[in-house]
Write an enzyme that holds these catalytic residues in place. Sequence first.
Site, PDB file in Angstrom:
ATOM      1  N   ASP A 294     -10.990   3.102   4.215  1.00 57.02           N
ATOM      2  CA  ASP A 294     -11.020   1.907   3.895  1.00 57.02           C
ATOM      3  C   ASP A 294     -12.576   1.503   4.346  1.00 57.02           C
ATOM      4  OD1 ASP A 294      -9.644  -0.434   3.635  1.00 57.02           O
ATOM      5  OD2 ASP A 294      -9.145  -0.806   5.702  1.00 57.02           O
TER       6      ASP A 294
ATOM      7  N   LYS B 174       0.886  -1.183   0.093  1.00 60.82           N
ATOM      8  CA  LYS B 174       0.055  -0.099   0.019  1.00 60.82           C
ATOM      9  C   LYS B 174       0.894   1.275   0.028  1.00 60.82           C
ATOM     10  CE  LYS B 174      -3.676  -2.540   2.063  1.00 60.82           C
ATOM     11  NZ  LYS B 174      -4.247  -3.113   3.510  1.00 60.82           N
TER      12      LYS B 174
ATOM     13  N   GLN C 201      -4.564  -1.577   9.714  1.00 62.83           N
ATOM     14  CA  GLN C 201      -4.552  -2.877   9.157  1.00 62.83           C
ATOM     15  C   GLN C 201      -4.900  -3.883  10.086  1.00 62.83           C
ATOM     16  OE1 GLN C 201      -3.155  -3.510   5.776  1.00 62.83           O
ATOM     17  NE2 GLN C 201      -3.910  -5.710   6.295  1.00 62.83           N
TER      18      GLN C 201
END
Length: 291
Positions: A122, A55, A99
């Site tokens: 996200d 990423k 994450q």
Amino acid sequence: MKSSILLDGKAISEKIRNRIAETLAKAKSEGKGVPTLATILVGDNPASETYVNMKVKACEKVGMGSRYVRMKEETTTEELLAEIRKLNADASVNGILLQHPVPHQIDERLCFDEIALEKDVDGVTTISFGKLSMNSEAYFPCTPYGMVLLLQEYGIEVSGKHAVVVGRSPILGKPMAIMLTNLNATVTLCHSKTKNLPELVKQADIVVGAVGKPEFIKADWIKEGAVVLDAGYNVGNVGDIEISKVKDKASYYTPVPGGVGPMTISVLLLQTMYSFLNQFSPKLDSHASNR
Ligand code: NAP
């Protein structure tokens, strides 16, 4: 028999990322600066580390800044919440990615929900999920939205189709079922307690594998001509569906790797870009208005 068409997530991603790079170069030349995505990694899970590195690299490639926050394995919920609050308050950060998964001692849901809505690129907060459920504007969970973009990119009709989604995690299966419902599919959402799974999958015009078990969904469960989307990514570069055997009967299918994976990162970049651009045109609440 008609041969199946590969849904080329890698190629579509490249197109999306080139578009992002062009838009960001223009914004920069206008003196608007560049967006920054902050990524928090807690602990030393090697797979998570690989995903985060991918990423960060993807951000650099499109001309986006990134902030990599590493926290130790023993991090507490309070420490992680404090870090998220800091990033929420930092005007130079446009998107925050925590994450998944975090170490077991941390209350992951509480931490996801601490992310400011306008930085939830996200699509993991309860509020973003609620907005998605109401078909109103929000940032979407990246993997399901990546799959929807693939369907749209290849002009695959969803309305009126029967979609069977296998897996109901809050970041993948469940939001995918909602997105397909919003697109007027009739959706069956399956999970570990579902009975007669093969029979249900056999009825599907669109099958989504989001189980986390290598090649769990068998090729002989798939109906001739079905659209097959495999979100799974397991050790040995295999998905959750027996993709190699599905190729002969599906109308469209995502390869593993090179299908859903690259799309996930592209959506993350896209939503971070929208969060950044929204500062300059606050009426645009999210990219949902661009759908
Ligand atoms: P997860 O949180 O472990 O959820 C797995 C889901 O599968 C659960 O809903 C579970 O049901 C269901 N399941 C487990 N065993 C089952 C069975 N025997 N029959 C039917 N359903 C069953 O996994 P996830 O985070 O959603 O990830 C799923 C897959 O996607 C993994 O392979 C992961 O690596 C991959 N993934 C890929 C990307 C990407 O960028 N490509 C991103 C995220 C995840 P219950 O709810 O009943 O437990």
